[in-house]
Design a protein around this motif. Structure first.
Motif, short mmCIF file in Angstrom:
data_model
loop_
_atom_site.label_atom_id
_atom_site.label_comp_id
_atom_site.label_asym_id
_atom_site.label_seq_id
_atom_site.Cartn_x
_atom_site.Cartn_y
_atom_site.Cartn_z
N TRP A 118 -0.90 10.64 3.77
CA TRP A 118 -2.24 10.76 2.76
C TRP A 118 -1.70 10.35 1.32
O TRP A 118 -2.30 9.85 0.60
N ALA A 141 1.21 8.69 0.56
CA ALA A 141 1.53 7.18 0.52
C ALA A 141 0.55 6.44 0.51
O ALA A 141 0.34 5.50 -0.13
N ARG A 142 -0.62 6.75 1.09
CA ARG A 142 -1.87 5.77 0.87
C ARG A 142 -2.49 5.83 -0.22
O ARG A 142 -2.54 4.73 -0.89
N ARG A 143 -2.52 7.03 -1.00
CA ARG A 143 -2.92 7.06 -2.16
C ARG A 143 -2.14 6.35 -3.40
O ARG A 143 -2.54 5.73 -4.37
N ARG A 198 -0.11 3.73 -2.57
CA ARG A 198 -0.18 2.55 -2.54
C ARG A 198 -1.78 1.92 -3.09
O ARG A 198 -1.57 0.85 -3.79
N SER A 242 -4.38 -0.03 3.09
CA SER A 242 -4.00 1.45 3.01
C SER A 242 -4.98 2.31 3.34
O SER A 242 -4.79 3.55 3.69
N ARG A 243 -6.31 1.98 2.97
CA ARG A 243 -7.46 2.88 3.25
C ARG A 243 -7.64 3.03 4.86
O ARG A 243 -7.82 4.12 5.28
N ARG A 256 -2.57 1.51 7.27
CA ARG A 256 -1.53 0.70 7.46
C ARG A 256 -0.65 0.58 6.23
O ARG A 256 -0.69 -0.60 5.47
N THR A 257 -0.36 1.49 5.83
CA THR A 257 0.48 1.73 4.35
C THR A 257 1.88 0.89 4.35
O THR A 257 2.11 0.21 3.58
N ARG A 258 2.79 0.86 5.41
CA ARG A 258 3.98 0.05 5.54
C ARG A 258 3.58 -1.44 5.45
O ARG A 258 4.16 -2.21 4.73
N SER A 301 2.56 -2.31 2.11
CA SER A 301 3.63 -2.37 1.12
C SER A 301 4.31 -3.75 1.20
O SER A 301 4.53 -4.40 0.01
#
Length: 133
Positions: A54, A56-58, A60, A105-106, A109-111, A114
């Motif tokens: 969470w 990392a998502r925020r 990003r 990101s929401r 799918r953070t990577r 990125s």
């Protein structure tokens, strides 16, 4: 208790008595953790490196939002100096990519977000340097 119930207890599965504990209104007590899973006296628990998902998502989402505002500001400055379809195209695509990264990101799918953010920023800077005189 029959022999099959005792075998089930030894394997760690629930017995019928444990399954019906909720009917009397009592909550079953939590099972004690395995000794094998607990760290030994001289050992420390391994610390988790990096950010929580969470966080990392925020992070990003915040980075993409800041980049989106910066791209909009650069677009306004570039359009004030010279109006060109290429300027609108390059920075418009960067704004769209920032929106895509926020949505990725929401959805967790953070990577991928990125990589899209990094590739989009490099592509926009390269296009600004090569295409726009």
């Amino acid at each position: 208790m029959s022999a099959s119930d005792q075998e089930r207890d030894e394997r760690g599965t629930a017995t019928p008595d444990e399954n019906t504990a909720g009917e009397s209104g009592e909550t079953p007590e939590p099972a004690e953790p395995d000794e094998a899973a607990a760290p030994l006296d001289g050992e420390e628990e391994p610390e988790r490196s990096g950010l929580a998902p969470w966080q990392a998502r925020r992070l990003r989402i915040a980075a993409a939002s800041v980049l989106m505002v910066a791209a909009a500001a650069v677009l306004a400055v570039r359009l004030a100096s010279r109006s060109s379809v290429l300027v609108v195209g390059v920075y418009g695509l960067l704004l769209i990519l920032c929106g895509i990264v926020i949505e990725l990101s929401r959805r967790g799918r953070t990577r991928l977000g990125s990589w899209v953010l990094g590739a989009g920023l490099v592509a926009a800077l390269a296009a600004d340097w090569v295409l726009l005189p």
